[in-house]
Design a protein around this motif. Structure first.
Motif, PDB file in Angstrom:
ATOM      1  N   GLU A 187      88.403  13.370  -7.455  1.00 43.80           N
ATOM      2  CA  GLU A 187      87.152  13.144  -7.494  1.00 43.80           C
ATOM      3  C   GLU A 187      86.418  13.253  -6.747  1.00 43.80           C
ATOM      4  O   GLU A 187      85.092  13.433  -5.807  1.00 43.80           O
ATOM      5  N   ALA A 188      86.852  12.684  -5.170  1.00 44.47           N
ATOM      6  CA  ALA A 188      86.202  12.230  -3.892  1.00 44.47           C
ATOM      7  C   ALA A 188      86.062  13.752  -3.341  1.00 44.47           C
ATOM      8  O   ALA A 188      84.414  14.016  -2.318  1.00 44.47           O
ATOM      9  N   MET A 189      86.300  14.388  -2.984  1.00 47.67           N
ATOM     10  CA  MET A 189      86.704  15.650  -2.490  1.00 47.67           C
ATOM     11  C   MET A 189      85.498  16.529  -3.370  1.00 47.67           C
ATOM     12  O   MET A 189      84.717  16.910  -2.227  1.00 47.67           O
TER      13      MET A 189
ATOM     14  N   LEU B 218      76.575   7.061  -2.048  1.00 46.32           N
ATOM     15  CA  LEU B 218      77.552   6.447  -0.407  1.00 46.32           C
ATOM     16  C   LEU B 218      78.372   5.464  -0.872  1.00 46.32           C
ATOM     17  O   LEU B 218      79.066   4.702  -0.292  1.00 46.32           O
ATOM     18  N   GLY B 219      77.432   4.679  -2.244  1.00 48.15           N
ATOM     19  CA  GLY B 219      77.835   3.282  -3.329  1.00 48.15           C
ATOM     20  C   GLY B 219      79.169   3.849  -3.618  1.00 48.15           C
ATOM     21  O   GLY B 219      80.504   2.758  -3.189  1.00 48.15           O
ATOM     22  N   LEU B 220      79.278   5.041  -4.064  1.00 45.71           N
ATOM     23  CA  LEU B 220      80.424   5.235  -4.490  1.00 45.71           C
ATOM     24  C   LEU B 220      81.474   5.812  -4.124  1.00 45.71           C
ATOM     25  O   LEU B 220      82.720   5.567  -4.379  1.00 45.71           O
ATOM     26  N   ALA B 221      80.862   5.905  -2.362  1.00 41.01           N
ATOM     27  CA  ALA B 221      81.984   6.975  -1.425  1.00 41.01           C
ATOM     28  C   ALA B 221      82.652   5.922  -1.660  1.00 41.01           C
ATOM     29  O   ALA B 221      83.446   5.453  -1.215  1.00 41.01           O
TER      30      ALA B 221
ATOM     31  N   ASP C  68      85.259   3.968  -4.282  1.00 45.39           N
ATOM     32  CA  ASP C  68      86.443   4.416  -4.328  1.00 45.39           C
ATOM     33  C   ASP C  68      87.131   4.332  -3.364  1.00 45.39           C
ATOM     34  O   ASP C  68      88.333   4.243  -3.279  1.00 45.39           O
ATOM     35  N   ARG C  69      86.578   4.495  -1.778  1.00 43.18           N
ATOM     36  CA  ARG C  69      87.254   4.223  -0.745  1.00 43.18           C
ATOM     37  C   ARG C  69      88.250   2.786  -0.772  1.00 43.18           C
ATOM     38  O   ARG C  69      89.718   2.900  -0.305  1.00 43.18           O
ATOM     39  N   LEU C  70      87.594   1.464  -0.840  1.00 45.68           N
ATOM     40  CA  LEU C  70      87.878   0.348  -0.883  1.00 45.68           C
ATOM     41  C   LEU C  70      89.402   0.363  -1.929  1.00 45.68           C
ATOM     42  O   LEU C  70      90.219   0.166  -1.809  1.00 45.68           O
TER      43      LEU C  70
END
Length: 127
Positions: free
Chosen positions: A37-39, A67-70, A73-75
């Motif tokens: 999904e991030a990609m 950016l907040g969603l990214a 997802d990173r966390l």
């Protein structure tokens, strides 16, 4: 009597190993889904300097949301990676604070849990 106790311990251990294998599969699937999904959905572009102030403001707001969603997802991926590492290290399901066993019910509800409910409550200042 000792044979019954040993048998019960072994059964609990086998049951827990199966649970951990299931949870590992779920975590790996979630991680893969988040990465996919991030990609495709976190295609963050530069703010276009063309257009009126409203268009630029909307572009900026959309970029901040993405950016907040990214970051979320990173966390989450980091939480999953940490849980998978604890599995590989043989310490998954053990509270990092007290060393006590984290309940199966808690791990099912939150496979990335690092603490027992009691220790989590202390960390959050609820006890």
């Amino acid at each position: 009597m000792p044979d019954k106790k040993n048998k019960a311990i072994k059964e609990k251990s086998n049951k827990r190993e199966k649970l951990f294998a299931e949870l590992k599969g779920m975590l790996l699937q979630e991680r893969q889904k988040l990465l996919q999904e991030a990609m495709k959905s976190h295609n963050i572009k530069e703010i276009d300097s063309h257009g009126d102030i409203v268009d630029q403001s909307n572009d900026y707001l959309n970029r901040e949301v993405l950016l907040g969603l990214a970051e979320h997802d990173r966390l989450r991926i980091k939480e999953i990676d940490d849980a998978l590492k604890r599995m590989d290290d043989g310490v998954y399901g053990i509270c990092l604070m007290s060393g006590a066993e984290i309940s199966d019910a808690r791990l099912i509800a939150m496979p990335t849990a690092k603490y027992t409910l009691e220790c989590q409550a202390k960390i959050e200042g609820r006890r």
